[in-house]
Design a protein around this motif. Sequence first.
Motif, PDB file in Angstrom:
ATOM      1  N   VAL A  83       0.714  -1.208  -0.035  1.00 35.20           N
ATOM      2  CA  VAL A  83       0.071  -0.158  -0.049  1.00 35.20           C
ATOM      3  C   VAL A  83       0.914   1.206  -0.133  1.00 35.20           C
ATOM      4  O   VAL A  83       1.735   1.314   0.933  1.00 35.20           O
ATOM      5  N   GLY A  84       0.568   2.135  -1.155  1.00 39.78           N
ATOM      6  CA  GLY A  84       1.316   3.204  -0.869  1.00 39.78           C
ATOM      7  C   GLY A  84       0.478   4.440  -0.350  1.00 39.78           C
ATOM      8  O   GLY A  84      -0.617   4.457  -0.291  1.00 39.78           O
ATOM      9  N   VAL A  85       1.396   5.529  -0.093  1.00 42.62           N
ATOM     10  CA  VAL A  85       0.736   6.733   0.481  1.00 42.62           C
ATOM     11  C   VAL A  85       0.950   8.106  -0.246  1.00 42.62           C
ATOM     12  O   VAL A  85       2.081   8.126  -0.621  1.00 42.62           O
ATOM     13  N   PHE A  86       0.138   8.983  -0.653  1.00 40.86           N
ATOM     14  CA  PHE A  86       0.405  10.083  -1.481  1.00 40.86           C
ATOM     15  C   PHE A  86      -0.367  11.238  -0.587  1.00 40.86           C
ATOM     16  O   PHE A  86      -1.649  11.047  -0.671  1.00 40.86           O
ATOM     17  N   ARG A  87       0.299  12.224  -0.403  1.00 42.62           N
ATOM     18  CA  ARG A  87      -0.258  13.628   0.085  1.00 42.62           C
ATOM     19  C   ARG A  87       0.148  14.453  -0.844  1.00 42.62           C
ATOM     20  O   ARG A  87       1.260  15.042  -0.996  1.00 42.62           O
ATOM     21  N   PRO A  88      -0.820  15.151  -1.855  1.00 42.65           N
ATOM     22  CA  PRO A  88      -0.533  16.096  -2.689  1.00 42.65           C
ATOM     23  C   PRO A  88      -0.010  17.498  -2.398  1.00 42.65           C
ATOM     24  O   PRO A  88       1.010  17.898  -2.846  1.00 42.65           O
ATOM     25  N   LEU A  89      -0.580  17.856  -1.342  1.00 45.37           N
ATOM     26  CA  LEU A  89       0.290  19.073  -0.461  1.00 45.37           C
ATOM     27  C   LEU A  89       0.346  18.883   1.021  1.00 45.37           C
ATOM     28  O   LEU A  89      -0.491  18.594   1.540  1.00 45.37           O
ATOM     29  N   VAL A  90       1.368  19.349   1.442  1.00 40.60           N
ATOM     30  CA  VAL A  90       1.550  19.393   2.775  1.00 40.60           C
ATOM     31  C   VAL A  90       2.320  20.538   3.257  1.00 40.60           C
ATOM     32  O   VAL A  90       2.935  21.443   2.470  1.00 40.60           O
ATOM     33  N   HIS A  91       2.026  20.960   4.608  1.00 38.75           N
ATOM     34  CA  HIS A  91       2.578  22.186   5.379  1.00 38.75           C
ATOM     35  C   HIS A  91       4.151  21.770   5.590  1.00 38.75           C
ATOM     36  O   HIS A  91       5.046  23.009   5.501  1.00 38.75           O
TER      37      HIS A  91
ATOM     38  N   THR B 115       8.991  10.244  -1.764  1.00 36.81           N
ATOM     39  CA  THR B 115       8.000  10.235  -2.787  1.00 36.81           C
ATOM     40  C   THR B 115       6.507  10.512  -2.505  1.00 36.81           C
ATOM     41  O   THR B 115       5.509  10.273  -3.233  1.00 36.81           O
ATOM     42  N   VAL B 116       6.191  10.458  -1.006  1.00 36.98           N
ATOM     43  CA  VAL B 116       4.841  10.810  -0.544  1.00 36.98           C
ATOM     44  C   VAL B 116       4.380  12.103  -0.586  1.00 36.98           C
ATOM     45  O   VAL B 116       3.158  11.960  -1.009  1.00 36.98           O
ATOM     46  N   TYR B 117       4.993  13.146  -0.961  1.00 39.43           N
ATOM     47  CA  TYR B 117       4.514  14.423  -0.941  1.00 39.43           C
ATOM     48  C   TYR B 117       4.438  15.080  -2.351  1.00 39.43           C
ATOM     49  O   TYR B 117       5.647  14.833  -2.932  1.00 39.43           O
ATOM     50  N   GLY B 118       3.364  15.501  -2.790  1.00 37.59           N
ATOM     51  CA  GLY B 118       3.493  16.155  -4.040  1.00 37.59           C
ATOM     52  C   GLY B 118       4.245  17.650  -3.946  1.00 37.59           C
ATOM     53  O   GLY B 118       5.376  17.902  -4.648  1.00 37.59           O
ATOM     54  N   MET B 119       4.041  18.410  -3.256  1.00 39.07           N
ATOM     55  CA  MET B 119       4.745  19.722  -2.895  1.00 39.07           C
ATOM     56  C   MET B 119       4.187  20.334  -1.715  1.00 39.07           C
ATOM     57  O   MET B 119       2.993  20.080  -1.141  1.00 39.07           O
ATOM     58  N   ASP B 120       4.755  21.573  -1.223  1.00 32.97           N
ATOM     59  CA  ASP B 120       4.134  22.052  -0.129  1.00 32.97           C
ATOM     60  C   ASP B 120       3.233  23.297  -0.706  1.00 32.97           C
ATOM     61  O   ASP B 120       3.185  23.568  -1.776  1.00 32.97           O
ATOM     62  N   TYR B 121       2.601  23.730   0.253  1.00 32.58           N
ATOM     63  CA  TYR B 121       1.437  24.826   0.078  1.00 32.58           C
ATOM     64  C   TYR B 121       2.101  25.929  -0.474  1.00 32.58           C
ATOM     65  O   TYR B 121       1.516  26.621  -1.420  1.00 32.58           O
ATOM     66  N   HIS B 122       3.001  26.331  -0.138  1.00 31.55           N
ATOM     67  CA  HIS B 122       3.582  27.606  -1.024  1.00 31.55           C
ATOM     68  C   HIS B 122       3.979  27.515  -2.343  1.00 31.55           C
ATOM     69  O   HIS B 122       3.612  28.504  -3.009  1.00 31.55           O
ATOM     70  N   GLU B 123       4.508  26.371  -2.495  1.00 29.81           N
ATOM     71  CA  GLU B 123       4.895  26.129  -3.894  1.00 29.81           C
ATOM     72  C   GLU B 123       3.509  26.098  -4.929  1.00 29.81           C
ATOM     73  O   GLU B 123       3.501  26.463  -5.737  1.00 29.81           O
ATOM     74  N   ALA B 124       2.718  25.323  -4.140  1.00 26.43           N
ATOM     75  CA  ALA B 124       1.299  25.063  -5.045  1.00 26.43           C
ATOM     76  C   ALA B 124       0.649  26.583  -5.113  1.00 26.43           C
ATOM     77  O   ALA B 124       0.342  26.805  -6.084  1.00 26.43           O
ATOM     78  N   SER B 125       0.590  27.383  -4.156  1.00 25.43           N
ATOM     79  CA  SER B 125       0.047  28.582  -4.222  1.00 25.43           C
ATOM     80  C   SER B 125       0.657  29.458  -5.492  1.00 25.43           C
ATOM     81  O   SER B 125       0.037  30.169  -6.256  1.00 25.43           O
ATOM     82  N   ALA B 126       2.084  29.474  -5.444  1.00 27.87           N
ATOM     83  CA  ALA B 126       2.948  30.280  -6.474  1.00 27.87           C
ATOM     84  C   ALA B 126       2.576  29.691  -7.827  1.00 27.87           C
ATOM     85  O   ALA B 126       2.335  30.584  -8.618  1.00 27.87           O
ATOM     86  N   ILE B 127       2.601  28.245  -7.772  1.00 29.81           N
ATOM     87  CA  ILE B 127       2.218  27.745  -9.039  1.00 29.81           C
ATOM     88  C   ILE B 127       0.973  28.159  -9.904  1.00 29.81           C
ATOM     89  O   ILE B 127       0.818  28.468 -10.946  1.00 29.81           O
ATOM     90  N   GLN B 128       0.100  27.872  -8.897  1.00 30.37           N
ATOM     91  CA  GLN B 128      -1.460  28.224  -9.020  1.00 30.37           C
ATOM     92  C   GLN B 128      -1.595  29.705  -9.584  1.00 30.37           C
ATOM     93  O   GLN B 128      -2.281  30.251 -10.476  1.00 30.37           O
TER      94      GLN B 128
END
Length: 708
Positions: A34-42, A64-77
């Motif tokens: 079983v794998g775990v993936f968390r798209p966004l993490v603090h 491999t678990v984390y997609g990216m942190d919220y700061h990076e996600a906010s900037a990309i969006q």
Amino acid sequence: MTRSVYVTGIDRGDGRQVVDLGVMELLTRQVDRVGVFRPLVHDDPDRLFELLRARYRLSQDPGTVYGMDYHEASAIQAEQGTDELVSRLVERFHRVAVDYEVVLVLGTDFAATQLPDELALNARLANEFGASVIAVVGGKDQNAESVRAETRNAYRAYSGLGCDVLAMIVNRVAPSDREVVAERLTATLPVPCSVLPDEPALAAPTVAQIAAALDGTVLLGDDAGLARDALDFVFGGAMLPNLLKALTPGCLVVTPGDRADLVVGSLAAHSAGTPPIAGVLLTLNERPGEEILTLAARLAPGTPVVSVAGGSFPTAGELFALEGKLNAATPRKAETALGLFERHVDTGALLDRISVARSGRVTPMMFEHELLEQARADRRRVVLPEGTEERVLRAADVLMRRDVCDLTLLGDPDVIRKKAADLGIDLAATQLIDPQTSELRQAFAERYAQLRAHRGVTVELAYDVVSDVNYFGTLMVQEGLADGMVSGAVHSTAATIRPAFEIIRTKGAERSSSGRVAAGDGGTRPDASIVSSVFFMCLADKVLVYGDCAVNPDPDAEQLADIAVQSAATAARFGVEPRIAMLSYSTGTSGSGADVDKVREATDRVRESRPDLRIEGPIQYDAAVEPSVAATKLPGSEVAGQATVLIFPDLNTGNNTYKAVQRSAGAVAVGPVLQGLRKPVNDLSRGALVQDIVNTVAITAIQAQGEE
């Protein structure tokens, strides 16, 4: 294609970690990868993943678990748009999915993320991942109608965005509203809906978490004490008699550090169990003198005393703002969370909807999960004679939190409660009996004297015998006051099973000189001629059953055949398909001699009496379990190379082999599990770990289900 399940919510404060943990438990019952993936993490590492990794022994690279942190996600969006953000997260998800049979996706947490329309983002990610959704709604401080409306809206939101919604789970509902909310949602939603009541122990911070949040200094206390939940706060400023009246179970006493009388009085109350407290928090950076701390340590060993710099008023403000968190350092909270999830969610139905095909391999963790699930399905009462032993108390804590079975602990109740209080364990739901003072003692003495009259046992003598915890516990099982017994953490095997042989096994019938009892005589089952044992040997990718490694020193052919039949039945009862290998130092017709002839005769007896069983013998161990060796030594055999039940010719061979495999191969050995008794009594190794005791109690409860 890898199956994936996306657990998400609609707002913060829904206690979603309970559902994350519960779903992970379900998935690991079915598959071993079983794998775990968390798209966004603090923050990296994420506390929830660290809990999952520790509890489920995940080998996944944390990177491999984390997609990216919220700061990076906010900037990309903001700079490149939502499509680019989703594209990058999908790419990183598939890097994980390729290596696992199923992936658990942990949705965003709606906590100060600065992401617009976070629900829609979760829905889109679930769709792009090809994941089915389990949506969680928080019901804290809401009435039944408000919770119902919010849950319906959440379902419409996710389904309206194209999600495959597997189930809705409402968490943290007022216990008094749970049934009403469940009924209303079941009547109005097209998918299964589970409602979990608010559980104070999950929201309560541990003393360790409080000390960390307030930058406190731990003056006294061990790890077990610091792991206690602070269920309430009692602020001390009055005189000691008034403070004692205000104490509640599991409370944290907050008092100025110069009030030595309140410190000593609180700890003395804890020591007496009236009531057990979580600890003491000293304010104003004042600390008692060394003589007071020494007295405190003796009064309540392990109970934490923590000093903080702030005064009582600002400290109170910080305390009331704290909330407990599930993480790797709070395993008891995890047990509470799983127990809550399993009590209020139809896990079988949810697994069916997830549609994860069960793995062909059976890992130790999968086997342990199945034990607890089977035991929970038809609740039984198990008596534990060693009620004052720390490992037994810790195992009892796990069993109660997971709602596995009802328990009776034997021993002086005051001593048991004191030890439980020191460990931060609540025994409110557990029956405590002292054999020395129990009103059952006289009746048990009369019953035992009746059973052993042929040995000249009088009621007077029996009165002393039945005060022994193992005899008392066995008589509880015999008389139907408990369904099974587990002992041996501090007692020898002989001390544990001798009462069963005298009380349950024989019921006044004498064994013959060979040690056999005719089938159905005394306390043996109608289909058993002797009492024997097996170990469940949990290897990395399968579970094998070894018999007999604990009871019969040198069984003859008839006894060996009986052990094989009983072991096959035990294997089947616990989900292991029986393929029996009758072990010897030669395979097939390659050897001769009395020892080989005994195994050959036993094999023939089984084939004659139970033609439905698949059996091979005589056979060597390597030919029994290794397909390549089997192809050479016994080509065409339906058992060789794939045996699951291995019967040893004598105790010397069996006992040494199970210990060699346990130590050299790192196998988890569960047992010995006694078989052939009319009612289940099981022995523990004196080196048993807490999880070993939990497993053995679950096995005993399952055996009791079968006996009925």
